[in-house]
Design an enzyme around this catalytic site. Structure first.
Site, mmCIF file in Angstrom:
data_model
loop_
_atom_site.group_PDB
_atom_site.id
_atom_site.type_symbol
_atom_site.label_atom_id
_atom_site.label_comp_id
_atom_site.label_asym_id
_atom_site.label_seq_id
_atom_site.Cartn_x
_atom_site.Cartn_y
_atom_site.Cartn_z
ATOM 1 N N ILE A 1 0.837 -1.203 0.000
ATOM 2 C CA ILE A 1 0.000 0.000 0.000
ATOM 3 C C ILE A 1 0.870 1.252 0.000
ATOM 4 O O ILE A 1 0.624 2.198 -0.764
ATOM 5 C CB ILE A 1 -0.984 -0.026 1.195
ATOM 6 C CG1 ILE A 1 -2.080 -1.062 0.924
ATOM 7 C CG2 ILE A 1 -1.590 1.355 1.453
ATOM 8 C CD1 ILE A 1 -2.972 -1.370 2.096
ATOM 9 N N TYR B 1 -5.760 1.099 -8.666
ATOM 10 C CA TYR B 1 -5.169 1.023 -7.332
ATOM 11 C C TYR B 1 -5.192 -0.411 -6.809
ATOM 12 O O TYR B 1 -4.174 -0.923 -6.328
ATOM 13 C CB TYR B 1 -5.932 1.955 -6.390
ATOM 14 C CG TYR B 1 -5.393 2.004 -4.993
ATOM 15 C CD1 TYR B 1 -4.307 2.812 -4.677
ATOM 16 C CD2 TYR B 1 -5.971 1.254 -3.972
ATOM 17 C CE1 TYR B 1 -3.814 2.864 -3.383
ATOM 18 C CE2 TYR B 1 -5.482 1.299 -2.685
ATOM 19 C CZ TYR B 1 -4.404 2.110 -2.389
ATOM 20 O OH TYR B 1 -3.911 2.150 -1.113
ATOM 21 N N VAL C 1 2.408 1.948 -3.415
ATOM 22 C CA VAL C 1 1.481 2.543 -4.378
ATOM 23 C C VAL C 1 1.088 3.956 -3.959
ATOM 24 O O VAL C 1 0.986 4.855 -4.801
ATOM 25 C CB VAL C 1 0.234 1.646 -4.558
ATOM 26 C CG1 VAL C 1 -0.784 2.309 -5.468
ATOM 27 C CG2 VAL C 1 0.643 0.288 -5.115
ATOM 28 N N GLU C 2 0.884 4.175 -2.667
ATOM 29 C CA GLU C 2 0.422 5.483 -2.187
ATOM 30 C C GLU C 2 1.480 6.579 -2.330
ATOM 31 O O GLU C 2 1.181 7.671 -2.801
ATOM 32 C CB GLU C 2 -0.004 5.385 -0.712
ATOM 33 C CG GLU C 2 -1.306 4.667 -0.481
ATOM 34 C CD GLU C 2 -2.533 5.449 -0.917
ATOM 35 O OE1 GLU C 2 -2.403 6.641 -1.274
ATOM 36 O OE2 GLU C 2 -3.624 4.864 -0.909
ATOM 37 N N SER C 3 2.705 6.304 -1.879
ATOM 38 C CA SER C 3 3.699 7.376 -1.799
ATOM 39 C C SER C 3 5.093 6.979 -2.266
ATOM 40 O O SER C 3 5.991 7.811 -2.282
ATOM 41 C CB SER C 3 3.811 7.866 -0.350
ATOM 42 O OG SER C 3 4.393 6.845 0.453
#
Length: 200
Positions: A71, A182, A74-76
């Site tokens: 996660i 996502y 993918v997020e940051s």
């Protein structure tokens, strides 16, 4: 004499060409062997930064640390000080309203919204939120991932109306393109991390 010399040159050319081909084949085989047998190369390609913090938070809240790593990737991409155009903050890109709800718990007394760029706090909050979402959605992994991106209200609406059945195989039916992508990306990195670091 000229014909003989031409024949000699032809043979030399042929030998050079075969040597190049064998060299390239050997190089390709070496790369394949290295990629298949040396996990350190894959770990360089797919690192998990802040591992200690991730593993501690994952253990505390009963979540797979490799899922948290996927996660975050993918997020940051493990950058702790970024803020999205929608206002999501920190390494796990938490929305301020969600973060503030989580901060009201006793274990987070003394922290405020301004602390959300601190990777340790952000990872703890994000991991707690993942556990909460997982419990709300009966530990359905694709649904948990989708709700982290699109919000639990949207996802519950899709499930209740039959738009999406909550399976990874049917994620293309998710109405939001961002959320479809996502879910696909997080599952890809989760699978990668499991193959590289071993399942937790």
């Amino acid at each position: 004499m000229v014909a003989v010399w031409g024949e000699i040159m032809k043979r030399r050319k042929k030998r050079r060409l075969w040597r190049k081909r064998w060299f390239l084949l050997g190089l390709v085989l070496l790369i394949v062997i290295l990629l298949n047998h040396f996990k350190w190369i894959e770990r360089l390609m797919y690192p998990i930064e802040y591992r200690e913090t991730i593993y501690q938070a994952a253990e505390q809240y009963g979540v797979d640390p490799l899922l948290i790593g996927a996660i975050i990737r993918v997020e940051s991409n493990f950058r702790p000080h970024i803020e999205s155009s929608k206002g999501a903050i920190g390494i796990m890109q938490l929305m301020p309203a969600t973060a503030e709800e989580l901060l009201e718990r006793n274990e987070f007394k003394g922290y405020s919204r301004e602390d959300l760029t601190d990777p340790e706090l952000n990872i703890r909050l994000g991991t707690l939120y993942i556990r909460q979402l997982s419990e709300w959605f009966d530990h359905n992994l694709p649904v948990t991932i989708a709700s982290y991106n699109a919000g639990p209200g949207n996802v519950r609406g899709w499930l209740n109306s039959g738009i999406w059945d909550g399976r990874a195989e049917t994620a293309k039916k998710i109405p939001f393109q961002e959320t479809r992508n996502y879910v696909k990306k997080v599952l890809y990195y989760y699978d990668k991390y499991q193959s590289i670091y071993g399942s937790s």
